[in-house]
Design a protein around this motif. Structure first.
Motif, mmCIF file in Angstrom:
data_model
loop_
_atom_site.group_PDB
_atom_site.id
_atom_site.type_symbol
_atom_site.label_atom_id
_atom_site.label_comp_id
_atom_site.label_asym_id
_atom_site.label_seq_id
_atom_site.Cartn_x
_atom_site.Cartn_y
_atom_site.Cartn_z
ATOM 1 N N VAL A 179 0.855 -1.190 0.000
ATOM 2 C CA VAL A 179 0.000 0.000 0.000
ATOM 3 C C VAL A 179 0.890 1.239 0.000
ATOM 4 C CG1 VAL A 179 -1.707 1.357 1.284
ATOM 5 C CG2 VAL A 179 -1.949 -1.134 1.155
ATOM 6 N N VAL A 180 0.514 2.204 -0.808
ATOM 7 C CA VAL A 180 1.227 3.493 -0.892
ATOM 8 C C VAL A 180 0.273 4.595 -0.461
ATOM 9 C CG1 VAL A 180 2.136 5.217 -2.519
ATOM 10 C CG2 VAL A 180 2.818 2.811 -2.732
ATOM 11 N N THR A 181 0.744 5.456 0.458
ATOM 12 C CA THR A 181 -0.018 6.662 0.781
ATOM 13 C C THR A 181 0.963 7.779 1.172
ATOM 14 O OG1 THR A 181 -1.923 7.532 1.983
ATOM 15 C CG2 THR A 181 -0.451 6.065 3.217
ATOM 16 N N TYR A 182 0.472 8.811 1.859
ATOM 17 C CA TYR A 182 1.328 9.954 2.215
ATOM 18 C C TYR A 182 1.868 9.796 3.633
ATOM 19 C CZ TYR A 182 -1.890 11.805 -1.332
ATOM 20 O OH TYR A 182 -2.662 11.977 -2.446
ATOM 21 N N ASP A 183 2.780 10.689 4.001
ATOM 22 C CA ASP A 183 3.269 10.734 5.383
ATOM 23 C C ASP A 183 2.265 11.472 6.281
ATOM 24 O OD1 ASP A 183 3.630 13.488 5.005
ATOM 25 O OD2 ASP A 183 5.775 13.309 4.653
ATOM 26 N N GLU A 184 2.590 11.606 7.566
ATOM 27 C CA GLU A 184 1.640 12.171 8.551
ATOM 28 C C GLU A 184 1.197 13.577 8.173
ATOM 29 O OE1 GLU A 184 4.800 11.255 9.238
ATOM 30 O OE2 GLU A 184 4.971 10.466 11.289
ATOM 31 N N ASN A 185 2.084 14.295 7.486
ATOM 32 C CA ASN A 185 1.745 15.661 7.093
ATOM 33 C C ASN A 185 1.075 15.691 5.716
ATOM 34 O OD1 ASN A 185 1.768 18.497 7.476
ATOM 35 N ND2 ASN A 185 3.580 18.664 6.147
#
Ligand SMILES: [Zn+2]
Length: 340
Positions: A179-185
């Protein structure tokens, strides 16, 4: 001559004249959009031994951030599933003839962007694309700090577990190893990107717990989770290339250190070389015509230093074991490395 009396001036004449709530309007629009969509996937996801799921906030994010990755894995025969969380209703419209679609004018940009995204996915060779909870379930929240952040139905206001449940259904159906998504920000602080991160991470966490919403399918444990990353050195190369071309105002800085979204090079674990798929990425950028200007920085970069900057996409492995296959910089070069 008329035999029926005129209705009283200015008054409501029945229940149908009651104003709809904003949320109801959104759901009605979404139902319409769904009706208009053709079914996209007619195969069993599990027929594909390698399955990659990407969670993005708005139409166009998938192309700008992960376009060559998606095109490359799709071309290799992996199942690439894109989940987009909103329709991007609050985006700026860069095409003058379509300016009326903007949220502060007639509206309709979201529905228009459904079409742009479909065209972009076609350019990338991606066949499995879904909106989180169905098209229009969550509305674009706009940039951080705007009143639109507080609007009912916007993604920023979403209940985390309710939103995660929509993703859990996809995870348990598609069973992605990666799975690919963004960092916390959220990469750069947009509320919908931050929320996409939270929903993705929560969804991955609970999807593996068989006691969590068993009605959504059998538990599935994602082997590797990545956050998108732009290494600071690559960001600096982009700033330098744009400055040399006279586009210096885009970043408005001299150094990548002044920007909030560069990741220290040492933290970048993985680099996907998608130079062979630059054409697909550029075609997908063109498909997002209301959002990505032909004379703007993304096309400028793709023309000038495309292969080094736009053709490489970078990630941080945040869950799972790194594979053994490495490139010359010591980074993983394959998201699936070490899986199965
Ligand atoms: Zn976005």
């Amino acid at each position: 001559m008329t035999t029926t009396p005129d209705p009283p001036l200015g008054g409501n004449v029945g229940p149908s004249a009651e104003p709809l709530t904003a949320e109801q309007e959104v759901l009605d629009e979404a139902a319409q959009v769904m009706e208009d969509l053709e079914p996209i996937v007619d195969m069993d996801p599990l027929d594909n031994p390698r399955r990659l799921l990407l969670v993005h906030a708005h139409p166009d994010d998938e192309t700008i951030g992960t376009g060559v990755t998606m095109a490359s894995y799709a071309a290799q025969g992996a199942l690439v599933t894109l989940v987009t969380c909103t329709l991007g209703e609050e985006g700026e419209v860069l095409v003058p003839e379509l300016a009326h679609l903007a949220a502060d004018r007639d509206g309709g940009l979201g529905e228009h962007r459904v079409g742009e995204l479909a065209a972009a996915c076609e350019a990338l060779g991606v066949k499995d694309h879904r909106f989180l909870g169905g098209a229009g379930r969550y509305v674009d929240s706009g940039m951080m700090g705007l009143p639109s952040n507080a609007r009912p139905g916007c993604f920023w206001q979403a209940d985390l577990d309710e939103a995660a449940a929509h993703l859990v259904a996809v995870i348990r159906e598609v069973r992605p190893q990666v799975v690919v998504t963004y960092d916390e920000n959220g990469g750069y602080g947009h509320p919908d990107h931050i929320q996409a991160h939270r929903v993705a991470m929560r969804g991955i966490e609970v999807a593996r717990d068989g006691s969590w919403r068993p009605d959504l399918g059998e538990a599935w444990s994602v082997a590797k989770v990545y956050w998108t990353a732009v290494p600071r050195s690559v960001l600096q190369a982009g700033i330098d290339a744009l400055r040399e071309s006279g586009q210096e105002n885009f970043f408005a800085v001299e150094s990548a250190d002044e920007l909030p979204f560069g990741v220290p090079d040492a933290e970048v674990t993985t680099a996907v070389d998608g130079a062979l798929h630059m054409e697909a990425k550029v075609a997908a950028m063109r498909a997002h015509a209301t959002q990505i200007s032909l004379d703007g920085p993304f096309f400028a970069l793709s023309n000038m230093v495309g292969h080094e900057i736009m053709g490489m996409e970078y990630y941080r492995l945040v869950s799972g074991e790194p594979g053994e296959q490495r490139d010359l910089d010591g980074r993983e070069s394959d998201l699936f490395s070490g899986v199965g």
